[in-house]
Design a protein around this motif. Structure first.
Motif, PDB file in Angstrom:
ATOM      1  N   ARG A  93     -36.049 -98.342  34.294  1.00 44.12           N
ATOM      2  CA  ARG A  93     -36.139 -99.463  33.366  1.00 44.12           C
ATOM      3  C   ARG A  93     -36.971 -99.147  32.124  1.00 44.12           C
ATOM      4  O   ARG A  93     -37.128 -99.977  31.253  1.00 44.12           O
ATOM      5  N   ALA A  94     -37.547 -97.957  32.037  1.00 40.64           N
ATOM      6  CA  ALA A  94     -38.362 -97.600  30.883  1.00 40.64           C
ATOM      7  C   ALA A  94     -37.500 -97.582  29.628  1.00 40.64           C
ATOM      8  O   ALA A  94     -36.330 -97.215  29.659  1.00 40.64           O
ATOM      9  N   PRO A  95     -38.057 -98.000  28.488  1.00 40.26           N
ATOM     10  CA  PRO A  95     -37.279 -98.018  27.252  1.00 40.26           C
ATOM     11  C   PRO A  95     -36.850 -96.621  26.839  1.00 40.26           C
ATOM     12  O   PRO A  95     -37.595 -95.647  27.011  1.00 40.26           O
ATOM     13  N   ASN A  96     -35.655 -96.536  26.292  1.00 41.32           N
ATOM     14  CA  ASN A  96     -35.111 -95.254  25.870  1.00 41.32           C
ATOM     15  C   ASN A  96     -35.576 -94.865  24.472  1.00 41.32           C
ATOM     16  O   ASN A  96     -35.528 -93.697  24.103  1.00 41.32           O
ATOM     17  N   TYR A  97     -36.000 -95.861  23.657  1.00 43.65           N
ATOM     18  CA  TYR A  97     -36.442 -95.552  22.301  1.00 43.65           C
ATOM     19  C   TYR A  97     -37.855 -94.986  22.327  1.00 43.65           C
ATOM     20  O   TYR A  97     -38.583 -95.156  23.302  1.00 43.65           O
ATOM     21  N   PRO A  98     -38.263 -94.292  21.255  1.00 42.44           N
ATOM     22  CA  PRO A  98     -39.609 -93.699  21.226  1.00 42.44           C
ATOM     23  C   PRO A  98     -40.678 -94.766  21.379  1.00 42.44           C
ATOM     24  O   PRO A  98     -40.455 -95.947  21.108  1.00 42.44           O
ATOM     25  N   GLN A  99     -41.878 -94.365  21.785  1.00 43.36           N
ATOM     26  CA  GLN A  99     -42.969 -95.313  21.954  1.00 43.36           C
ATOM     27  C   GLN A  99     -43.187 -96.072  20.650  1.00 43.36           C
ATOM     28  O   GLN A  99     -43.213 -95.478  19.577  1.00 43.36           O
ATOM     29  N   PRO A 100     -43.378 -97.402  20.731  1.00 44.76           N
ATOM     30  CA  PRO A 100     -43.341 -98.229  19.516  1.00 44.76           C
ATOM     31  C   PRO A 100     -44.545 -98.089  18.601  1.00 44.76           C
ATOM     32  O   PRO A 100     -44.498 -98.540  17.467  1.00 44.76           O
ATOM     33  N   GLN A 105     -53.372 -96.842  15.473  1.00 43.86           N
ATOM     34  CA  GLN A 105     -54.567 -96.833  16.316  1.00 43.86           C
ATOM     35  C   GLN A 105     -54.770 -98.160  17.038  1.00 43.86           C
ATOM     36  O   GLN A 105     -55.838 -98.404  17.601  1.00 43.86           O
ATOM     37  N   LYS A 106     -53.755 -99.022  17.023  1.00 43.00           N
ATOM     38  CA  LYS A 106     -53.831-100.313  17.718  1.00 43.00           C
ATOM     39  C   LYS A 106     -53.325-100.138  19.155  1.00 43.00           C
ATOM     40  O   LYS A 106     -52.274 -99.535  19.380  1.00 43.00           O
ATOM     41  N   TYR A 107     -54.077-100.722  20.086  1.00 43.38           N
ATOM     42  CA  TYR A 107     -53.729-100.615  21.511  1.00 43.38           C
ATOM     43  C   TYR A 107     -53.264-101.987  22.002  1.00 43.38           C
ATOM     44  O   TYR A 107     -54.035-102.769  22.542  1.00 43.38           O
ATOM     45  N   VAL A 108     -51.979-102.257  21.775  1.00 46.04           N
ATOM     46  CA  VAL A 108     -51.398-103.567  22.074  1.00 46.04           C
ATOM     47  C   VAL A 108     -50.827-103.583  23.486  1.00 46.04           C
ATOM     48  O   VAL A 108     -50.213-102.606  23.942  1.00 46.04           O
ATOM     49  N   GLY A 109     -51.036-104.678  24.176  1.00 50.93           N
ATOM     50  CA  GLY A 109     -50.481-104.869  25.515  1.00 50.93           C
ATOM     51  C   GLY A 109     -50.327-106.346  25.802  1.00 50.93           C
ATOM     52  O   GLY A 109     -50.209-107.161  24.891  1.00 50.93           O
ATOM     53  N   GLU A 377     -40.608-106.958  23.642  1.00 53.80           N
ATOM     54  CA  GLU A 377     -40.099-107.279  22.309  1.00 53.80           C
ATOM     55  C   GLU A 377     -41.212-107.735  21.371  1.00 53.80           C
ATOM     56  O   GLU A 377     -41.212-107.385  20.183  1.00 53.80           O
ATOM     57  N   GLU A 378     -42.174-108.512  21.891  1.00 55.49           N
ATOM     58  CA  GLU A 378     -43.289-108.922  21.042  1.00 55.49           C
ATOM     59  C   GLU A 378     -44.214-107.746  20.736  1.00 55.49           C
ATOM     60  O   GLU A 378     -44.791-107.667  19.638  1.00 55.49           O
ATOM     61  N   ILE A 379     -44.366-106.829  21.692  1.00 54.70           N
ATOM     62  CA  ILE A 379     -45.155-105.621  21.426  1.00 54.70           C
ATOM     63  C   ILE A 379     -44.506-104.807  20.320  1.00 54.70           C
ATOM     64  O   ILE A 379     -45.169-104.354  19.372  1.00 54.70           O
ATOM     65  N   ASP A 380     -43.204-104.627  20.405  1.00 60.54           N
ATOM     66  CA  ASP A 380     -42.479-103.881  19.382  1.00 60.54           C
ATOM     67  C   ASP A 380     -42.561-104.590  18.033  1.00 60.54           C
ATOM     68  O   ASP A 380     -42.714-103.948  16.980  1.00 60.54           O
ATOM     69  N   LEU A 381     -42.478-105.922  18.053  1.00 57.34           N
ATOM     70  CA  LEU A 381     -42.579-106.692  16.815  1.00 57.34           C
ATOM     71  C   LEU A 381     -43.937-106.476  16.149  1.00 57.34           C
ATOM     72  O   LEU A 381     -44.026-106.261  14.935  1.00 57.34           O
ATOM     73  N   LEU A 382     -44.993-106.517  16.923  1.00 50.88           N
ATOM     74  CA  LEU A 382     -46.331-106.335  16.361  1.00 50.88           C
ATOM     75  C   LEU A 382     -46.497-104.940  15.772  1.00 50.88           C
ATOM     76  O   LEU A 382     -47.039-104.785  14.664  1.00 50.88           O
ATOM     77  N   TYR A 383     -46.035-103.927  16.477  1.00 51.88           N
ATOM     78  CA  TYR A 383     -46.146-102.573  15.938  1.00 51.88           C
ATOM     79  C   TYR A 383     -45.287-102.385  14.687  1.00 51.88           C
ATOM     80  O   TYR A 383     -45.609-101.556  13.828  1.00 51.88           O
ATOM     81  N   SER A 384     -44.205-103.136  14.584  1.00 53.26           N
ATOM     82  CA  SER A 384     -43.357-103.023  13.396  1.00 53.26           C
ATOM     83  C   SER A 384     -44.060-103.543  12.145  1.00 53.26           C
ATOM     84  O   SER A 384     -43.648-103.240  11.025  1.00 53.26           O
ATOM     85  N   LEU A 385     -45.138-104.314  12.324  1.00 50.91           N
ATOM     86  CA  LEU A 385     -45.890-104.845  11.190  1.00 50.91           C
ATOM     87  C   LEU A 385     -46.927-103.860  10.663  1.00 50.91           C
ATOM     88  O   LEU A 385     -47.517-104.086   9.603  1.00 50.91           O
ATOM     89  N   CYS A 386     -47.164-102.769  11.412  1.00 54.49           N
ATOM     90  CA  CYS A 386     -48.152-101.784  10.991  1.00 54.49           C
ATOM     91  C   CYS A 386     -47.628-100.972   9.815  1.00 54.49           C
ATOM     92  O   CYS A 386     -46.488-100.498   9.827  1.00 54.49           O
ATOM     93  N   ALA A 387     -48.485-100.764   8.817  1.00 54.25           N
ATOM     94  CA  ALA A 387     -48.078-100.013   7.627  1.00 54.25           C
ATOM     95  C   ALA A 387     -47.779 -98.554   7.965  1.00 54.25           C
ATOM     96  O   ALA A 387     -46.907 -97.929   7.347  1.00 54.25           O
ATOM     97  N   ASP A 388     -48.472 -98.010   8.954  1.00 48.43           N
ATOM     98  CA  ASP A 388     -48.260 -96.611   9.305  1.00 48.43           C
ATOM     99  C   ASP A 388     -47.170 -96.430  10.346  1.00 48.43           C
ATOM    100  O   ASP A 388     -46.968 -95.350  10.873  1.00 48.43           O
ATOM    101  N   ARG A 389     -46.460 -97.504  10.601  1.00 47.75           N
ATOM    102  CA  ARG A 389     -45.411 -97.443  11.607  1.00 47.75           C
ATOM    103  C   ARG A 389     -44.044 -97.176  10.956  1.00 47.75           C
ATOM    104  O   ARG A 389     -43.226 -96.431  11.465  1.00 47.75           O
ATOM    105  N   GLY A 390     -43.785 -97.849   9.799  1.00 45.27           N
ATOM    106  CA  GLY A 390     -42.583 -97.581   9.041  1.00 45.27           C
ATOM    107  C   GLY A 390     -41.303 -98.087   9.650  1.00 45.27           C
ATOM    108  O   GLY A 390     -40.239 -97.552   9.408  1.00 45.27           O
ATOM    109  N   ARG A 391     -41.379 -99.167  10.492  1.00 44.14           N
ATOM    110  CA  ARG A 391     -40.170 -99.755  11.074  1.00 44.14           C
ATOM    111  C   ARG A 391     -40.106-101.218  10.739  1.00 44.14           C
ATOM    112  O   ARG A 391     -41.112-101.895  10.611  1.00 44.14           O
ATOM    113  N   MET A 392     -38.889-101.709  10.566  1.00 41.29           N
ATOM    114  CA  MET A 392     -38.712-103.133  10.286  1.00 41.29           C
ATOM    115  C   MET A 392     -38.889-103.921  11.559  1.00 41.29           C
ATOM    116  O   MET A 392     -38.532-103.493  12.631  1.00 41.29           O
TER     117      MET A 392
END
Length: 396
Positions: A93-100, A105-109, A377-392
């Motif tokens: 069940r682990a996600p197939n996409y790269p770690q979000p 340097q944010k440790y979201v859970g 999905e909310e974890i991925d959403l939060l990481y998508s807001l990081c400037a150094d993440r570069g994902r929508m």
């Protein structure tokens, strides 16, 4: 006499004859008695005989129970099978996409369930792509609870080691029954005992931090006295259990709760003897409800500047990530999913790009939503807001 008619018996004579005949047929004296069963004569039993009979009955009962009970597995077999199943479930069940998180340097859970075993929270954290997580260590509905299972604690520590969760990124949460500021002596004493028990559990699990709601004066004592009681409870727990940092959570100023104002947190810390083992967790919903407008462009900066000036950034140990159903300053503790409340996505964009939150656990406590299968999905959403993440981010 010849020529005379034969006399017939009169009616009364006939009745007597019939009566005599009936008596003869139904007379119990003349009726053969039925054959009765002879009762078996039970021989007199001696005490030794009675013991033998009881032993026989017990053997018969035990043999019946054995027939009804399935054969026992060898000790440890089931547990090993459960571990293999858990590990298999994670890999499937682990996600197939790269770690979000990318280079963030944010440790979201998220705050996760311990249903089925306390180690299950570790497995779920791994599955949803979390870098940190929170959990309860016991039931929330009772003052008393069973001791922590030793085998479960060992499995928890093995899972944390295997999947790379360090203790300072795991933040257990206190039961809501706990109130170290209560003016009622019985509630205060039970809360103090509960805190000690919880810190012992942290030790058994290899954890180093424990998050609590400071407490409430429930209108019975002054804020100043309540603050001192909270600190007294923490000092007592520190004296009983070494090595665990108690983390105070800021509150929303709802009712008579303590900790909605940074000055109250500062005063509690001021009365704690061992200041190396006390800290603060900032809840975004609580801060917003208490009047810190995190939805504004500079709202987060102003709040952290106030915190640094009043409490001190050295005491900042963790963050709870929650949007707010209520408006700013509403004093209501009503969590909402990220981006769907009054803080909004832009508010959380500021939070996810704030360097003062680097390197500490950031735990989601948002409510269930049918739109989200889990917290991933909310974890991925939060990481998508990081400037150094570069994902929508995902569309809400």
């Amino acid at each position: 006499m010849e020529g005379q008619q034969e006399q017939k018996p009169d009616a009364s004579a006939r009745r007597r004859t019939r009566s005599k005949n009936r008596t003869t047929r139904s007379d119990p004296v003349n009726k053969p008695s039925p054959v009765r069963k002879q009762r078996r004569k039970t021989p007199k039993t001696t005490p030794n005989d009675k013991t033998a009979q009881l032993s026989t009955r017990l053997k018969r009962k035990n043999s019946t129970a054995k027939r009804q009970t399935p054969p026992k597995r060898k000790k440890g077999v089931r547990e090993k099978e459960d571990d293999k199943k858990d590990n298999k479930d994670i890999s499937q069940r682990a996600p197939n996409y790269p770690q979000p998180w990318g280079s963030s340097q944010k440790y979201v859970g998220a705050h996760l369930s311990i249903q089925g075993g306390i180690w299950k929270a570790v497995l779920e954290a791994k599955r949803i792509g979390a870098r940190a997580f929170g959990l309860f260590l016991r039931s929330q509905r009772s003052w008393s609870c069973k001791p922590l299972d030793k085998e479960g604690a060992e499995k928890f520590q093995r899972a944390c080691q295997e999947y790379g969760f360090e203790s300072h990124f795991i933040l257990p949460h206190s039961p809501y029954l706990m109130n170290l500021g209560s003016p009622k002596s019985d509630v205060f004493l039970k809360s103090r005992v509960m805190l000690v028990e919880e810190l012992v559990r942290c030790q058994q699990l290899g954890l180093t931090m424990y998050n609590i709601h400071p407490g409430s004066c429930v209108g019975g004592i002054s804020v100043t006295e309540c603050v001192k009681r909270i600190a007294d409870g923490i000092n007592y727990a520190h004296s009983e259990v070494p090595g665990i940092t108690v983390v105070l959570e800021n509150m929303s100023c709802q009712g008579s709760t303590i900790g909605g104002r940074f000055e109250e947190l500062r005063d509690i810390i001021g009365h704690v003897t061992d200041k190396s083992r006390i800290g603060v967790c900032l809840d975004t919903c609580h801060a917003f409800a208490a009047g810190h407008n995190l939805a504004e462009k500079y709202g987060l900066k102003h709040m952290l500047d106030d915190f640094s000036r009043i409490v001190g950034l050295d005491y900042l140990k963790a963050v709870h990530l929650n949007d707010s159903k209520g408006e700013v300053g509403c004093r209501l503790d009503r969590h909402e999913n990220i981006g769907r409340g009054h803080i909004g996505l832009e508010g959380f964009r500021q939070i996810m790009n704030e360097p003062r939150f680097d390197g500490i656990p950031m735990i989601l406590e948002t409510p269930y939503s049918p739109d989200y299968e889990d917290y991933s999905e909310e974890i991925d959403l939060l990481y998508s807001l990081c400037a150094d993440r570069g994902r929508m981010g995902r569309n809400l």
